[in-house]
Enzyme design. Sequence first.
Site, PDB file in Angstrom:
ATOM      1  N   GLU A  99      -8.711 -29.007 -66.534  1.00 30.63           N
ATOM      2  CA  GLU A  99      -8.934 -29.851 -65.352  1.00 30.63           C
ATOM      3  C   GLU A  99      -8.004 -31.049 -65.507  1.00 30.63           C
ATOM      4  O   GLU A  99      -8.146 -31.836 -66.435  1.00 30.63           O
ATOM      5  CB  GLU A  99     -10.384 -30.301 -65.269  1.00 30.63           C
ATOM      6  CG  GLU A  99     -10.670 -31.172 -64.067  1.00 30.63           C
ATOM      7  CD  GLU A  99     -11.920 -31.999 -64.259  1.00 30.63           C
ATOM      8  OE1 GLU A  99     -11.811 -33.239 -64.220  1.00 30.63           O
ATOM      9  OE2 GLU A  99     -12.991 -31.417 -64.473  1.00 30.63           O
ATOM     10  N   CYS A 144     -13.278 -37.903 -62.390  1.00 35.70           N
ATOM     11  CA  CYS A 144     -12.300 -36.947 -61.877  1.00 35.70           C
ATOM     12  C   CYS A 144     -12.540 -36.633 -60.408  1.00 35.70           C
ATOM     13  O   CYS A 144     -11.631 -36.159 -59.721  1.00 35.70           O
ATOM     14  CB  CYS A 144     -12.330 -35.668 -62.702  1.00 35.70           C
ATOM     15  SG  CYS A 144     -13.978 -35.027 -63.032  1.00 35.70           S
TER      16      CYS A 144
END
Length: 506
Positions: free
Chosen positions: A265, A302
């Site tokens: 990620e 995030c």
Amino acid sequence: MTMMTDLTGKHLIAGQWVAGEAMFQSSPATGAALTFSVGTPTHVDQAVKGAEAAFSSFSRMPRAARADFLNRIADEIEARGAEITAIGTAETGLPAARLEGERGRTTGQLRLFASHVREGAYLDRRHSPAQPDRLPTPGPELKMVQRPIGPVAVFGASNFPLAFSTAGGDTASALAAGCPVVVKGHSAHPGTGEIVAQAIDAAIKAIGQHPGVFSLVQGGKRDAGEALVQHPLIKAVGFTGSLAGGRALFDLCAKRQEPIPFFGELGSVNPMFLLPHAVKTRGAEIAAGWAVSLTMGAGQFCTNPGIAVLIDGPDADSFVAATKEAARQVGAQTMLTDGIAAAYRHGCERVADQIGVRSVLTSVCALRQATPYLFEVMGDAWMGNHALAEEVFGPLGLIIRVKDQSQLLEVAQSFEGQLTCTLHLDDADIALAEWLMPILERKAGRVLANGFPTGVEVVDAQVHGGPFPASTNFGATSVGTLSIRRWLRPVAFQNIPSKLLPSDLQ
């Protein structure tokens, strides 16, 4: 109960606490720095070989026993809750309530996977019976099941010292799948990582598990991370971090003699699309919610919604003014590390220097502190300027004013892969939303309406991933029970006697 004074500063390698010759100092937000051993390729090699030694027994462990192991890890983490909160807040500057909530999420993930493996649906078992009378040739019996792939490498994240680190989602899902794990700890919170490793070690000893099933190699130089992803016994990698760091490790995985999957990620700006009727009727409400989400945890998520797109006009003026007023009420917050704070300041300067960008709210943030910044840009200036689409890790918001609905769609199409995309809409906006949805579902792993993407529910139906560069594997998720599939591969058994089959097929 484990106390902070019990920290060894060592690595946990296949059941042994091991030191090294080189040491590094932590850099806490508060309190004294602590000393930890620097991870080396030698430590990595020992840990990975321990994981391989554990794989045979752990991968064949009955699912009920593996579920008990996961629950025991959760119990041991909870027993150390006060110590984890104390050192976690000191190392990261995160408030105690945030750490306690993240600890609950961490143990909740472990328990969720314990239930998931007990049920066994993830095995995707299939059976094609033999067809002895089929012509012109008999048909064989085939049984298929998902099997663990082998030792897994996990890199701890800077912004989630618990939920995406030592015993976080990658570790929990890999252990649930039957894969031993070697964690490369993040140097931003080594003490927190060690206490959690102590909890896992206690669970291993209580269950009588092979000690190689888990190892923690503390933060070190780049060579330790490179050695981990290149080790021939590692079969997959889980990573949460920067685009640059993740891409470098991804390339190393691809260049191996045996390429392996890298589930990374890497970054996302999580754009929000504010449709006209919603802006007119609820603009101030949306602005207030955005300011809260944008600045939550100093913007170090995030899923932080860094960009808002809306059609230019008086309603857009009102929205920008309301966002500015809400954001200016937010005070300075401590960032996770000095390096992250410096990168945030650099990111603010980079955005401000772009042609066509206008400052809406600027402030002064020094040392390890962060304050909100707001900028705006017209759609024409946005198009083709890739620098504006790059993530700034922190509470920076960019407002894109587009000319009309056509340019709104054009801007939506211009985004690269994202973790999330958000629609703010009312019933009168449905027709425009119908044009946007086919674009957004190709851009993101999660599309949401009339909400904010910060806060990722750990449930079966969750997807936390997306097309590159949000993640390196668009078919995977790092949150939710589907994440277990990253560490499994399908194996078909043809005409194999029952006693030779995996227990899940017997």
